[in-house]
Scaffold this motif. Structure first.
Motif, PDB file in Angstrom:
ATOM      1  N   TYR A   1       0.860  -1.175   0.000  1.00 41.44           N
ATOM      2  CA  TYR A   1       0.000   0.000   0.000  1.00 41.44           C
ATOM      3  C   TYR A   1       0.890   1.216   0.000  1.00 41.44           C
ATOM      4  N   ASP A   2       0.756   2.010  -1.027  1.00 43.48           N
ATOM      5  CA  ASP A   2       1.538   3.225  -1.158  1.00 43.48           C
ATOM      6  C   ASP A   2       0.558   4.372  -1.314  1.00 43.48           C
ATOM      7  N   SER A   3       0.541   5.279  -0.347  1.00 46.92           N
ATOM      8  CA  SER A   3      -0.437   6.372  -0.377  1.00 46.92           C
ATOM      9  C   SER A   3      -0.257   7.274  -1.588  1.00 46.92           C
ATOM     10  N   SER A   4       0.936   7.310  -2.169  1.00 46.55           N
ATOM     11  CA  SER A   4       1.156   8.157  -3.339  1.00 46.55           C
ATOM     12  C   SER A   4       0.387   7.643  -4.555  1.00 46.55           C
ATOM     13  N   THR A   5       0.063   6.350  -4.594  1.00 49.12           N
ATOM     14  CA  THR A   5      -0.664   5.817  -5.742  1.00 49.12           C
ATOM     15  C   THR A   5      -2.149   6.189  -5.695  1.00 49.12           C
TER      16      THR A   5
ATOM     17  N   GLU B   1       7.028  -2.789   6.096  1.00 47.75           N
ATOM     18  CA  GLU B   1       5.744  -2.125   5.843  1.00 47.75           C
ATOM     19  C   GLU B   1       4.743  -2.628   6.879  1.00 47.75           C
ATOM     20  N   MET B   2       4.168  -1.707   7.660  1.00 50.53           N
ATOM     21  CA  MET B   2       3.203  -2.070   8.690  1.00 50.53           C
ATOM     22  C   MET B   2       1.801  -2.127   8.077  1.00 50.53           C
ATOM     23  N   LEU B   3       1.123  -3.252   8.264  1.00 46.99           N
ATOM     24  CA  LEU B   3      -0.211  -3.460   7.727  1.00 46.99           C
ATOM     25  C   LEU B   3      -1.098  -4.139   8.765  1.00 46.99           C
TER      26      LEU B   3
ATOM     27  N   ASN C   1      -4.729  -4.685   5.075  1.00 43.24           N
ATOM     28  CA  ASN C   1      -5.187  -3.313   4.864  1.00 43.24           C
ATOM     29  C   ASN C   1      -4.178  -2.352   5.470  1.00 43.24           C
ATOM     30  N   PRO C   2      -4.114  -1.110   4.979  1.00 40.11           N
ATOM     31  CA  PRO C   2      -3.225  -0.127   5.596  1.00 40.11           C
ATOM     32  C   PRO C   2      -3.734   0.248   6.993  1.00 40.11           C
ATOM     33  N   LEU C   3      -2.842   0.771   7.821  1.00 36.42           N
ATOM     34  CA  LEU C   3      -3.203   1.075   9.201  1.00 36.42           C
ATOM     35  C   LEU C   3      -4.077   2.308   9.354  1.00 36.42           C
ATOM     36  N   TYR C   4      -3.688   3.398   8.726  1.00 32.42           N
ATOM     37  CA  TYR C   4      -4.274   4.684   9.073  1.00 32.42           C
ATOM     38  C   TYR C   4      -5.233   5.275   8.052  1.00 32.42           C
ATOM     39  N   THR C   5      -5.618   4.507   7.066  1.00 30.00           N
ATOM     40  CA  THR C   5      -6.483   5.067   6.036  1.00 30.00           C
ATOM     41  C   THR C   5      -7.353   3.986   5.416  1.00 30.00           C
ATOM     42  N   TYR C   6      -8.366   4.425   4.715  1.00 30.51           N
ATOM     43  CA  TYR C   6      -9.226   3.499   3.975  1.00 30.51           C
ATOM     44  C   TYR C   6      -8.604   3.256   2.608  1.00 30.51           C
ATOM     45  N   CYS C   7      -8.580   2.018   2.189  1.00 31.89           N
ATOM     46  CA  CYS C   7      -8.019   1.657   0.892  1.00 31.89           C
ATOM     47  C   CYS C   7      -9.144   1.181  -0.025  1.00 31.89           C
ATOM     48  N   LYS C   8      -9.197   1.711  -1.219  1.00 34.34           N
ATOM     49  CA  LYS C   8     -10.259   1.360  -2.164  1.00 34.34           C
ATOM     50  C   LYS C   8     -10.107  -0.046  -2.723  1.00 34.34           C
TER      51      LYS C   8
ATOM     52  N   GLN D   1      -8.500  -4.095  -2.868  1.00 37.58           N
ATOM     53  CA  GLN D   1      -8.221  -5.243  -2.016  1.00 37.58           C
ATOM     54  C   GLN D   1      -6.733  -5.578  -2.150  1.00 37.58           C
ATOM     55  N   ILE D   2      -6.021  -5.614  -1.026  1.00 32.54           N
ATOM     56  CA  ILE D   2      -4.587  -5.873  -1.057  1.00 32.54           C
ATOM     57  C   ILE D   2      -4.340  -7.329  -0.669  1.00 32.54           C
TER      58      ILE D   2
END
Length: 174
Positions: free
Chosen positions: A92-96, A112-114, A130-137, A139-140
């Motif tokens: 999960y990369d927030s820049s993407t 990478e903490m997940l 899933n990422p820790l601090y945000t909602y991800c659109k 499925q990882i």
């Protein structure tokens, strides 16, 4: 729990109770998924029990030997760190998420903490995170066999993060 008339409700997947991670002699990581249907209450012992023969068979199916190292058990929403080979992108990369973002790549040192969600596919060895601090659109899904390191983390009441060490495999618990 479903309000239906003249229709059948079929659940396609049985919810997992926990996922046990192992590091094999070849350095690869593998896991065994324990579902709620595999856990039963033993009245005489007054404990919940996972059948030892079933568990050994599952380990054999996953090519996990008795000499392989048990690392830890993960339940839903527990924290884990994943280390990948240098030069691979983060799961999960927030820049993407941004239109003009630049992808960040692993340096081979930092992890990478997940947040562990569940076993996604037992046959291909993929888990869902899933990422820790945000909602991800999206499925990882992570294939655990190709990872360089996996660790379990927890937080105390103050929110301090620490690595969980020396886990023991428990087939009987309260």
């Amino acid at each position: 729990n479903y309000q239906t008339n003249n229709k059948k409700v079929i659940l396609k997947q049985i919810k997992p109770y926990r996922t046990d991670f192992y590091q094999c002699e070849d350095g690869k990581f593998r896991f065994v998924t324990v579902r709620y249907t595999n856990v039963s209450y033993h009245k005489a012992k007054g404990m919940y029990v996972i059948d030892e023969q079933w568990y050994k068979q599952e380990k054999a199916n996953k090519k996990i030997k008795e000499t392989d190292k048990f690392l830890f058990s993960m339940h839903r929403d527990e924290l884990m760190s994943i280390k990948r080979k240098e030069g691979q992108p983060y799961y999960y990369d927030s820049s993407t998420e941004n239109v003009d973002g630049v992808t960040c790549y692993h340096d081979g040192i930092t992890t990478e903490m997940l947040k562990f969600t569940a076993t996604n596919n037992d046959t291909t060895g993929k888990i869902e995170v899933n990422p820790l601090y945000t909602y991800c659109k999206k499925q990882i899904m992570v294939g655990v066999a190709n990872l360089y390191g996996v660790q379990k983390y927890a937080t105390d009441v103050l929110g301090n993060l620490y690595e969980v060490k020396d886990n023991k495999l428990k087939l009987e618990f309260k």
